[in-house]
Design a protein around this motif. Structure first.
Motif, PDB file in Angstrom:
ATOM      1  N   ILE A 208       0.870  -1.182   0.000  1.00  0.00           N
ATOM      2  CA  ILE A 208       0.000   0.000   0.000  1.00  0.00           C
ATOM      3  C   ILE A 208       0.900   1.223   0.000  1.00  0.00           C
ATOM      4  CG2 ILE A 208      -1.647   1.372   1.336  1.00  0.00           C
ATOM      5  CD1 ILE A 208      -2.637  -1.265   2.576  1.00  0.00           C
ATOM      6  N   TRP A 209       0.612   2.160  -0.910  1.00  0.00           N
ATOM      7  CA  TRP A 209       1.270   3.463  -0.894  1.00  0.00           C
ATOM      8  C   TRP A 209       0.213   4.492  -0.501  1.00  0.00           C
ATOM      9  CZ3 TRP A 209       1.801   6.326  -6.170  1.00  0.00           C
ATOM     10  CH2 TRP A 209       2.086   7.675  -5.960  1.00  0.00           C
ATOM     11  N   PHE A 210       0.422   5.125   0.659  1.00  0.00           N
ATOM     12  CA  PHE A 210      -0.464   6.177   1.120  1.00  0.00           C
ATOM     13  C   PHE A 210       0.044   7.535   0.657  1.00  0.00           C
ATOM     14  CE2 PHE A 210      -1.655   3.203   4.643  1.00  0.00           C
ATOM     15  CZ  PHE A 210      -3.026   3.260   4.483  1.00  0.00           C
ATOM     16  N   ASN A 211      -0.857   8.363   0.132  1.00  0.00           N
ATOM     17  CA  ASN A 211      -0.532   9.777  -0.012  1.00  0.00           C
ATOM     18  C   ASN A 211      -0.377  10.373   1.390  1.00  0.00           C
ATOM     19  OD1 ASN A 211      -2.689   9.393  -2.647  1.00  0.00           O
ATOM     20  ND2 ASN A 211      -0.621  10.126  -2.990  1.00  0.00           N
ATOM     21  N   PRO A 212       0.199  11.582   1.513  1.00  0.00           N
ATOM     22  CA  PRO A 212       0.591  12.067   2.844  1.00  0.00           C
ATOM     23  C   PRO A 212      -0.514  11.973   3.892  1.00  0.00           C
ATOM     24  CG  PRO A 212       1.481  13.511   1.186  1.00  0.00           C
ATOM     25  CD  PRO A 212       0.588  12.540   0.461  1.00  0.00           C
ATOM     26  N   CYS A 213      -0.154  11.397   5.027  1.00  0.00           N
ATOM     27  CA  CYS A 213      -1.087  11.199   6.133  1.00  0.00           C
ATOM     28  C   CYS A 213      -0.738  12.074   7.334  1.00  0.00           C
ATOM     29  CB  CYS A 213      -1.066   9.738   6.582  1.00  0.00           C
ATOM     30  SG  CYS A 213      -1.599   8.570   5.333  1.00  0.00           S
ATOM     31  N   PHE A 214       0.260  12.927   7.196  1.00  0.00           N
ATOM     32  CA  PHE A 214       0.760  13.689   8.323  1.00  0.00           C
ATOM     33  C   PHE A 214      -0.122  14.908   8.611  1.00  0.00           C
ATOM     34  CE2 PHE A 214       4.720  12.122   6.087  1.00  0.00           C
ATOM     35  CZ  PHE A 214       4.841  10.979   6.857  1.00  0.00           C
ATOM     36  N   ALA A 215       0.034  15.463   9.803  1.00  0.00           N
ATOM     37  CA  ALA A 215      -0.706  16.660  10.191  1.00  0.00           C
ATOM     38  C   ALA A 215      -0.483  17.770   9.172  1.00  0.00           C
ATOM     39  CB  ALA A 215      -0.253  17.119  11.575  1.00  0.00           C
ATOM     40  N   SER A 216      -1.584  18.474   8.841  1.00  0.00           N
ATOM     41  CA  SER A 216      -1.529  19.447   7.755  1.00  0.00           C
ATOM     42  C   SER A 216      -2.746  20.357   7.828  1.00  0.00           C
ATOM     43  CB  SER A 216      -1.520  18.719   6.404  1.00  0.00           C
ATOM     44  OG  SER A 216      -1.725  19.601   5.325  1.00  0.00           O
TER      45      SER A 216
ATOM     46  N   ILE B 112       0.236  11.729  12.761  1.00  0.00           N
ATOM     47  CA  ILE B 112      -0.816  11.469  11.779  1.00  0.00           C
ATOM     48  C   ILE B 112      -1.877  12.559  11.892  1.00  0.00           C
ATOM     49  CG2 ILE B 112      -2.695   9.874  11.168  1.00  0.00           C
ATOM     50  CD1 ILE B 112       0.066   8.919  10.283  1.00  0.00           C
ATOM     51  N   ALA B 113      -2.388  13.016  10.748  1.00  0.00           N
ATOM     52  CA  ALA B 113      -3.428  14.035  10.745  1.00  0.00           C
ATOM     53  C   ALA B 113      -4.659  13.520  11.487  1.00  0.00           C
ATOM     54  CB  ALA B 113      -3.802  14.405   9.310  1.00  0.00           C
ATOM     55  N   PRO B 114      -5.220  14.309  12.399  1.00  0.00           N
ATOM     56  CA  PRO B 114      -6.384  13.840  13.165  1.00  0.00           C
ATOM     57  C   PRO B 114      -7.553  13.380  12.299  1.00  0.00           C
ATOM     58  CG  PRO B 114      -5.467  15.803  14.181  1.00  0.00           C
ATOM     59  CD  PRO B 114      -4.728  15.610  12.881  1.00  0.00           C
ATOM     60  N   ARG B 115      -7.711  13.937  11.093  1.00  0.00           N
ATOM     61  CA  ARG B 115      -8.824  13.484  10.242  1.00  0.00           C
ATOM     62  C   ARG B 115      -8.688  12.001   9.898  1.00  0.00           C
ATOM     63  NH1 ARG B 115      -8.225  15.990   4.167  1.00  0.00           N
ATOM     64  NH2 ARG B 115      -9.191  17.768   5.213  1.00  0.00           N
ATOM     65  N   TYR B 116      -7.458  11.482   9.932  1.00  0.00           N
ATOM     66  CA  TYR B 116      -7.235  10.070   9.600  1.00  0.00           C
ATOM     67  C   TYR B 116      -7.164   9.177  10.830  1.00  0.00           C
ATOM     68  CZ  TYR B 116      -5.794  12.192   5.187  1.00  0.00           C
ATOM     69  OH  TYR B 116      -5.749  12.933   4.033  1.00  0.00           O
ATOM     70  N   GLY B 117      -6.921   9.777  12.004  1.00  0.00           N
ATOM     71  CA  GLY B 117      -6.778   8.988  13.213  1.00  0.00           C
ATOM     72  C   GLY B 117      -5.539   9.396  13.990  1.00  0.00           C
ATOM     73  N   THR B 118      -4.852   8.417  14.524  1.00  0.00           N
ATOM     74  CA  THR B 118      -3.691   8.655  15.375  1.00  0.00           C
ATOM     75  C   THR B 118      -2.493   7.869  14.863  1.00  0.00           C
ATOM     76  OG1 THR B 118      -4.193   6.781  16.821  1.00  0.00           O
ATOM     77  CG2 THR B 118      -5.235   8.901  17.362  1.00  0.00           C
ATOM     78  N   ASN B 119      -1.333   8.116  15.472  1.00  0.00           N
ATOM     79  CA  ASN B 119      -0.157   7.314  15.143  1.00  0.00           C
ATOM     80  C   ASN B 119      -0.421   5.842  15.427  1.00  0.00           C
ATOM     81  OD1 ASN B 119       0.851   9.933  14.857  1.00  0.00           O
ATOM     82  ND2 ASN B 119       2.854   9.394  15.702  1.00  0.00           N
ATOM     83  N   GLU B 120      -1.159   5.583  16.487  1.00  0.00           N
ATOM     84  CA  GLU B 120      -1.483   4.196  16.820  1.00  0.00           C
ATOM     85  C   GLU B 120      -2.346   3.551  15.745  1.00  0.00           C
ATOM     86  OE1 GLU B 120      -1.630   6.783  18.944  1.00  0.00           O
ATOM     87  OE2 GLU B 120       0.218   6.183  20.003  1.00  0.00           O
TER      88      GLU B 120
END
Length: 558
Positions: A65-73, A88-96
């Protein structure tokens, strides 16, 4: 890598670093996380939604799987404007949640690549917030005068900062290859600011690899060192970083967003594990660009492409020859075994179904992608024939120029025929990240899983054929027998592939090598006889037979 067997070792290509065998065998699946699956009903895709569909990806047969950027933004450029690389951006969830995806995917034999935006940040990043108010900070490029790519300072610091793309994406300072008295603010790559940023890249890469990530696709990888003729300093930077990474994480990979228009061997010199055929450049467009997203800023018009359902034979042949001339730059510059990722589409351009190309032509396109010898990357939804929506609204920087809107390829995944959101989300339609395809005949995963004759089953069958047939992978030889319609080539001198994307039938005259015999493996609409090869409209196939003692015995794929 949790849940995935370690690779049997890295396999070197001429002049290149040794790439792990798992990458050479990979079938990549790109997920635009906002649009894949929404688990909490807020209208935006998230990591918990991805976890719910890992069984589907395992069934399909993809193993990366290649994810487009998932980091906070702040998402002014859909996540390619990062404000915190380690969160990880909160819209996607958490680092966990990301770690859970990695572990659960790994248990299914699927690795995870993240998109690393290395050359710039968001203006909201704490680094920039500090730099715009501190004249002694050199993490970004600051100028004492205005210019086309310079933006007025928003803080107390006087001057202008260099942008990489949108004004909200200030370029990180990795130095300039050359100094000039006309621009005294330039620094060499070994200055304090550039070295600080190199150290930060190492920290970011190390942090996520420690969480089980398998590697990174690097956005704008060759944009780091500025005014760098031949990319000498930029490739040296990446080679240094890659050598450190491989020493600490031997099975991890780095893949650059490539630009074949600049330097064909930059990926090898930079120590990257593969090249990437970027969809917005001519190598990919010569195959698949039917318009869709519009005219790119550097184009005057859209040239004919090979996979055009109604192409003129001469135009199609020229288009494939144009692709071939660029494809050949990879082995010519880097050795015959150089790995190259060739995507069906991606988040920046039109999908396979666009212009006059419909789902009926996609079996031919996927046959090519999965047998040509590249590393195939399937953009989410292409496997069911989702279409590019030309009237999609602007969303998070999707409109680059008035003639170029990327939103049409970023619409929500179509999981089933439920109304109104096709199984993507329980949110009201007006709250979706982007509107669903309104076509009542839109394709969906559920209906195609129930139909053995569907495009989805065809793609799955091709993935399984590739995995079970080493001759169709990245390493065996390729020999073109006919360029045009149909396209005919041999893999490993044993497997014949025939591709005809046209709506009309096509035929190539001439006998196969003496003593050849064919045994159908996969596909439909292709006939091989003593006088040539006939391909029905939108036909594709693959065949094989045992290697003869005196001459090759090719097989056909269609």
């Amino acid at each position: 890598m949790t849940g995935v067997e370690a690779s049997a070792g890295r396999e070197a290509t001429a002049g290149a670093v040794a790439a792990p065998q798992w990458l050479a065998d990979a079938v990549i699946y790109e997920i635009y996380p906002q649009s894949f699956a929404d688990s909490n009903g807020d209208g935006v895709g998230d990591l918990a939604g991805v976890r719910r569909h890992l069984d589907y990806l395992e069934w399909l047969g993809v193993d990366v799987i290649w994810f487009n950027p998932c980091f906070a933004s702040p998402f002014r450029d859909a996540g390619y404007d990062v404000s915190d690389y380690l969160t990880i951006a909160p819209r996607y969830g958490t680092n966990e949640d990301m770690i859970a995806v990695v572990q659960e995917a790994g248990a299914r034999g699927i690795r995870v690549l993240l998109d690393l935006v290395a050359g710039h940040t968001s203006v909201d990043h704490p680094w920039f917030q500090a730099s715009m108010n501190d004249e002694s900070d050199h993490r970004y490029v600051w100028s004492d005068r205005a210019g086309d790519t310079l933006v007025a300072a928003p803080g107390s610091r006087p001057g202008w900062y260099l942008k990489n793309f949108f004004p909200e994406q200030p370029a990180l300072n990795f130095g300039f290859a050359r100094l000039t008295p006309d621009e005294p603010w330039r620094q060499l790559p070994d200055a304090e600011g550039p070295q600080q940023n190199r150290a930060a890249l190492r920290e970011i890469i190390g942090y996520w690899l420690d969480q089980g990530i398998a590697g990174f696709r690097v956005d704008m990888a060759f944009s780091l060192v500025k005014d760098d003729p031949g990319l000498v300093e930029t490739t040296a930077l990446w080679r240094e970083l890659g050598e450190w990474m491989r020493g600490a994480y031997p099975d991890a990979v780095l893949i650059p967003e490539s630009d074949e228009l600049r330097t064909a061997d930059a990926g090898v010199r930079g120590g990257f594990d593969a090249d990437f055929s970027l969809v917005i450049h001519d190598e990919h467009s010569a195959l698949f660009n039917n318009g869709g997203a519009g005219i790119l800023p550097w184009q005057e018009s859209t040239e004919p492409c090979y996979f055009d359902a109604d192409a003129d034979a001469a135009d199609g042949t020229r288009a494939f020859e144009r692709f071939l001339s660029l494809w050949n730059l990879h082995p010519e510059a880097n050795g015959a075994d150089r790995l190259v990722v060739l995507p069906s589409a991606d988040h920046d351009f039109s999908r396979l179904v666009c212009g006059n190309r419909t789902r009926e032509q996609l079996p031919a396109a996927f046959t090519f992608l999965l047998t040509w010898g590249s590393i195939p990357s399937i953009y989410y939804g292409d496997e069911i024939g989702m279409r590019y929506l030309e009237d999609a609204p602007e969303k998070e920087g999707s409109i680059w120029t008035p003639k170029y809107n990327r939103a049409g390829c970023r619409t929500p995944m179509q999981w089933d025929d439920s109304l109104p959101n096709a199984g993507f989300s329980t949110a009201p339609p007006q709250d979706l990240y982007l509107p669903q395809d309104p076509d009542p005949e839109r394709p969906a995963v559920a209906e195609q899983m129930d139909d053995p004759q569907s495009l989805l089953h065809f793609v799955r069958g091709l993935v399984q054929l590739r995995k079970s047939t080493p001759a169709l992978g990245t390493r065996p030889s390729r020999r073109l027998l006919a360029v045009g319609y149909p396209l005919v080539y041999l893999r490993n001198e044993t497997h014949l592939v025939v591709v005809n994307p046209l709506r009309r039938a096509a035929r190539v005259a001439g006998e196969l090598p003496p003593g050849s015999a064919v045994r159908h493996l996969f596909g439909n609409g292709v006939t091989v006889d003593d006088v040539g090869i006939h391909a029905d409209g939108s036909a594709a196939g693959s065949s094989n037979s045992p290697r003869p003692t005196r001459s090759p015995r090719p097989t056909r794929s269609h």
